[in-house]
Design a protein around this motif. Structure first.
Motif, PDB file in Angstrom:
ATOM      1  N   ILE A  94       3.172   6.728   2.544  1.00  0.00           N
ATOM      2  CA  ILE A  94       2.066   7.650   2.276  1.00  0.00           C
ATOM      3  C   ILE A  94       1.029   6.926   1.438  1.00  0.00           C
ATOM      4  O   ILE A  94       1.369   6.282   0.444  1.00  0.00           O
ATOM      5  N   ASP A  95      -0.222   7.028   1.828  1.00  0.00           N
ATOM      6  CA  ASP A  95      -1.319   6.525   1.006  1.00  0.00           C
ATOM      7  C   ASP A  95      -2.085   7.710   0.450  1.00  0.00           C
ATOM      8  O   ASP A  95      -2.420   8.639   1.182  1.00  0.00           O
ATOM      9  N   ARG A 152       2.279   5.889  10.998  1.00  0.00           N
ATOM     10  CA  ARG A 152       1.421   5.105  11.883  1.00  0.00           C
ATOM     11  C   ARG A 152       2.243   4.568  13.047  1.00  0.00           C
ATOM     12  O   ARG A 152       3.354   4.052  12.837  1.00  0.00           O
ATOM     13  N   HIS A 162      -6.266   2.795  -3.085  1.00  0.00           N
ATOM     14  CA  HIS A 162      -5.327   3.883  -2.801  1.00  0.00           C
ATOM     15  C   HIS A 162      -4.004   3.613  -3.518  1.00  0.00           C
ATOM     16  O   HIS A 162      -3.761   2.499  -3.978  1.00  0.00           O
ATOM     17  N   HIS A 184       0.025   3.706  -2.760  1.00  0.00           N
ATOM     18  CA  HIS A 184       0.995   3.767  -1.661  1.00  0.00           C
ATOM     19  C   HIS A 184       2.355   4.184  -2.198  1.00  0.00           C
ATOM     20  O   HIS A 184       2.867   3.589  -3.149  1.00  0.00           O
ATOM     21  N   HIS A 196       5.138   2.953   6.753  1.00  0.00           N
ATOM     22  CA  HIS A 196       4.290   3.859   7.543  1.00  0.00           C
ATOM     23  C   HIS A 196       4.794   3.962   8.987  1.00  0.00           C
ATOM     24  O   HIS A 196       4.602   4.988   9.642  1.00  0.00           O
TER      25      HIS A 196
END
Ligand code: ZN
Length: 231
Positions: free
Chosen positions: A179-180, A157, A213, A215, A173
């Motif tokens: 990583i999700d 991101r 999620h 992570h 990120h």
């Protein structure tokens, strides 16, 4: 890859025959070796460090690299001697695409917000290189979970992307290391198994904001929290 094999006959007369569109190893590698070829090997076996460990990608073939190569060989039914030779390299060629990503993952899956890798906490090149390393760990995780597909919802991101989703201020990120994962296998299966595949930042159900999620990241020190999974 098969497409490359058709040119081997002509390549052999001109010098180096590339076994793969991504990278070709030209010597067997064992403990004590060093160099870029070792580093390339380490990237691809970094998903096999053993429980709670992380393989250093430093171009130095030490005991940890030997152990990772051995586990990789065991995972794919190869003779497990910790020496990377023809059989090990052929398996790696079979497991990677020409852009060096492992066959079951792609850069686009690691970059769902900012397609040019810019605007994070490191250079675009570094973020992309970090994401590649994480994909090889995901490939190992996927294999260990019974070759079941894994689905990312977020990877690298930019700061803007991270702020938009309410990410932590110094999130992995932003480095291409976070990583999700969503969907199946279950989040608890993922976070438990991830402990053996080179991820040392592991957050899942029970950790605030992680009920939907799993992570996974890699950083300098271990932090695992998924209390609903017993972690
Ligand atoms: Zn995350």
């Amino acid at each position: 890859m098969l497409a490359s094999l058709t040119v081997l006959g002509t390549a052999a007369t001109t010098g180096t025959a590339h076994a793969d569109g991504c990278y070709t190893w030209n010597r067997a590698l064992s403990q004590g070796a060093s160099g870029e070829d070792v580093r390339q090997l380490q990237i691809r076996v970094a998903g096999y460090p053993g429980y709670g460990e992380v393989v250093a990608v430093d171009g130095q073939f030490g005991p940890a690299t030997k152990a990772a190569v051995t586990r990789f060989q065991q995972a794919y039914g190869l003779s497990a001697d910790g020496v990377a030779g023809t059989n090990t390299f052929n398996k790696l060629y079979a497991l990677q695409d020409n852009d060096c990503t492992p066959v079951h993952f792609a850069y686009a899956e690691m970059n769902r917000c900012n397609s040019d890798w810019s605007g994070g906490a490191v250079s675009a090149a570094s973020a992309k290189a970090n994401a590649l390393q994480q994909m090889w760990k995901l490939e190992a995780l996927r294999h260990a979970l019974g070759d079941r597909p894994l689905t990312t919802s977020s990877g690298f991101r930019s700061t803007a992307c991270n702020n938009a989703v309410g990410g932590a201020a110094n999130s992995n990120h932003l480095y291409g290391r976070g990583i999700d994962l969503v969907g199946s296998p279950s989040f608890c299966e993922i976070v438990k198994q991830a402990r053996s595949h080179g991820f040392n930042e592991i957050l899942g159900p029970g950790y605030p904001g992680h009920s939907d999620h799993a992570h996974l990241g890699t950083q300098s020190s271990r932090y695992w929290s998924a209390s609903n999974c017993g972690i």
